[in-house]
Design a protein around this motif. Structure first.
Motif, PDB file in Angstrom:
ATOM      1  N   ASP A  42       3.552  -6.879   8.226  1.00  0.00           N
ATOM      2  CA  ASP A  42       3.656  -6.531   6.803  1.00  0.00           C
ATOM      3  C   ASP A  42       4.621  -5.381   6.530  1.00  0.00           C
ATOM      4  O   ASP A  42       5.033  -5.184   5.390  1.00  0.00           O
ATOM      5  CB  ASP A  42       2.276  -6.178   6.238  1.00  0.00           C
ATOM      6  CG  ASP A  42       1.395  -7.395   6.076  1.00  0.00           C
ATOM      7  OD1 ASP A  42       1.938  -8.525   5.996  1.00  0.00           O
ATOM      8  OD2 ASP A  42       0.161  -7.224   6.021  1.00  0.00           O
ATOM      9  N   LYS A  43       4.996  -4.625   7.564  1.00  0.00           N
ATOM     10  CA  LYS A  43       5.907  -3.511   7.316  1.00  0.00           C
ATOM     11  C   LYS A  43       7.303  -3.984   6.918  1.00  0.00           C
ATOM     12  O   LYS A  43       8.123  -3.187   6.484  1.00  0.00           O
ATOM     13  CB  LYS A  43       5.957  -2.553   8.499  1.00  0.00           C
ATOM     14  CG  LYS A  43       6.736  -3.002   9.703  1.00  0.00           C
ATOM     15  CD  LYS A  43       6.696  -1.903  10.757  1.00  0.00           C
ATOM     16  CE  LYS A  43       7.614  -2.175  11.907  1.00  0.00           C
ATOM     17  NZ  LYS A  43       7.619  -1.076  12.866  1.00  0.00           N
ATOM     18  N   TYR A  44       7.559  -5.284   7.019  1.00  0.00           N
ATOM     19  CA  TYR A  44       8.844  -5.842   6.593  1.00  0.00           C
ATOM     20  C   TYR A  44       8.742  -6.536   5.245  1.00  0.00           C
ATOM     21  O   TYR A  44       9.679  -7.215   4.816  1.00  0.00           O
ATOM     22  CB  TYR A  44       9.390  -6.800   7.652  1.00  0.00           C
ATOM     23  CG  TYR A  44       9.511  -6.155   9.004  1.00  0.00           C
ATOM     24  CD1 TYR A  44      10.345  -5.054   9.196  1.00  0.00           C
ATOM     25  CD2 TYR A  44       8.777  -6.609  10.088  1.00  0.00           C
ATOM     26  CE1 TYR A  44      10.436  -4.431  10.437  1.00  0.00           C
ATOM     27  CE2 TYR A  44       8.872  -5.992  11.327  1.00  0.00           C
ATOM     28  CZ  TYR A  44       9.696  -4.913  11.492  1.00  0.00           C
ATOM     29  OH  TYR A  44       9.796  -4.299  12.713  1.00  0.00           O
ATOM     30  N   ALA A  45       7.635  -6.358   4.556  1.00  0.00           N
ATOM     31  CA  ALA A  45       7.423  -6.994   3.252  1.00  0.00           C
ATOM     32  C   ALA A  45       8.500  -6.581   2.250  1.00  0.00           C
ATOM     33  O   ALA A  45       8.881  -7.372   1.379  1.00  0.00           O
ATOM     34  CB  ALA A  45       6.034  -6.660   2.720  1.00  0.00           C
ATOM     35  N   HIS A  46       9.003  -5.346   2.370  1.00  0.00           N
ATOM     36  CA  HIS A  46      10.034  -4.880   1.439  1.00  0.00           C
ATOM     37  C   HIS A  46      11.293  -5.752   1.499  1.00  0.00           C
ATOM     38  O   HIS A  46      11.969  -5.941   0.501  1.00  0.00           O
ATOM     39  CB  HIS A  46      10.379  -3.407   1.694  1.00  0.00           C
ATOM     40  CG  HIS A  46      11.035  -3.139   3.002  1.00  0.00           C
ATOM     41  ND1 HIS A  46      10.354  -3.176   4.214  1.00  0.00           N
ATOM     42  CD2 HIS A  46      12.324  -2.829   3.314  1.00  0.00           C
ATOM     43  CE1 HIS A  46      11.188  -2.895   5.200  1.00  0.00           C
ATOM     44  NE2 HIS A  46      12.390  -2.678   4.681  1.00  0.00           N
ATOM     45  N   LEU A  47      11.571  -6.305   2.675  1.00  0.00           N
ATOM     46  CA  LEU A  47      12.744  -7.176   2.806  1.00  0.00           C
ATOM     47  C   LEU A  47      12.524  -8.495   2.076  1.00  0.00           C
ATOM     48  O   LEU A  47      13.425  -9.012   1.417  1.00  0.00           O
ATOM     49  CB  LEU A  47      13.039  -7.451   4.280  1.00  0.00           C
ATOM     50  CG  LEU A  47      13.463  -6.261   5.123  1.00  0.00           C
ATOM     51  CD1 LEU A  47      13.544  -6.647   6.590  1.00  0.00           C
ATOM     52  CD2 LEU A  47      14.796  -5.697   4.640  1.00  0.00           C
ATOM     53  N   LYS A  48      11.327  -9.020   2.183  1.00  0.00           N
ATOM     54  CA  LYS A  48      11.017 -10.307   1.560  1.00  0.00           C
ATOM     55  C   LYS A  48      10.972 -10.213   0.038  1.00  0.00           C
ATOM     56  O   LYS A  48      11.071 -11.222  -0.645  1.00  0.00           O
ATOM     57  CB  LYS A  48       9.701 -10.837   2.116  1.00  0.00           C
ATOM     58  CG  LYS A  48       9.787 -11.118   3.611  1.00  0.00           C
ATOM     59  CD  LYS A  48       8.457 -11.493   4.205  1.00  0.00           C
ATOM     60  CE  LYS A  48       8.581 -11.656   5.711  1.00  0.00           C
ATOM     61  NZ  LYS A  48       7.316 -11.930   6.364  1.00  0.00           N
ATOM     62  N   LYS A  49      10.856  -8.991  -0.496  1.00  0.00           N
ATOM     63  CA  LYS A  49      10.820  -8.788  -1.946  1.00  0.00           C
ATOM     64  C   LYS A  49      12.207  -8.582  -2.555  1.00  0.00           C
ATOM     65  O   LYS A  49      12.344  -8.528  -3.771  1.00  0.00           O
ATOM     66  CB  LYS A  49       9.947  -7.573  -2.272  1.00  0.00           C
ATOM     67  CG  LYS A  49       8.489  -7.770  -1.959  1.00  0.00           C
ATOM     68  CD  LYS A  49       7.689  -6.509  -2.245  1.00  0.00           C
ATOM     69  CE  LYS A  49       6.246  -6.663  -1.808  1.00  0.00           C
ATOM     70  NZ  LYS A  49       5.494  -5.413  -1.959  1.00  0.00           N
TER      71      LYS A  49
END
Length: 112
Positions: A42-49
């Motif tokens: 989940d720490k890469y969620a910012h990329l998916k947004k």
């Protein structure tokens, strides 16, 4: 800065600087292959947004010290933004070999 539309790999895509490179590339309608340690984290969620991420961003599980995992991420790309820094779990006998521009991993013909 204008970037030629194409497919690019960004190593360490989840990091601060690399995230901005990913954002820029996506804003230029480029396809981005981002390398991260664990794409399900989940720490890469910012990329998916990021805008256009759902269509143009693919995250790859990669380790800079694992040649094959990097080849999978770079395959078919027009260029590589090498932003990541290796974090080896053990001592690396020749650390310069990891970033050497003459390393076979850095030759485009090798990856086609």
């Amino acid at each position: 800065m204008a970037v030629e539309k194409g497919r690019y790999c960004v190593t360490g895509a989840g990091g601060f600087v690399a995230s901005w490179v990913v954002k820029l590339l996506l804003s230029q309608d480029c396809t981005v292959h981002g390398t991260v340690r664990d794409p399900t984290n989940d720490k890469y969620a910012h990329l998916k947004k990021l805008d256009k991420a759902s269509e143009n961003l693919k995250l790859f599980k990669a380790d800079l010290l694992d040649y094959e995992s990097l080849c999978a991420a770079i395959l078919g790309c027009d260029g590589v933004f090498h932003v990541a820094s290796p974090v080896p779990s053990t001592t690396v006998p020749n650390p310069e070999a990891i970033i050497s521009p003459i390393h076979p991993l850095h030759t485009r013909s090798h990856l086609q």
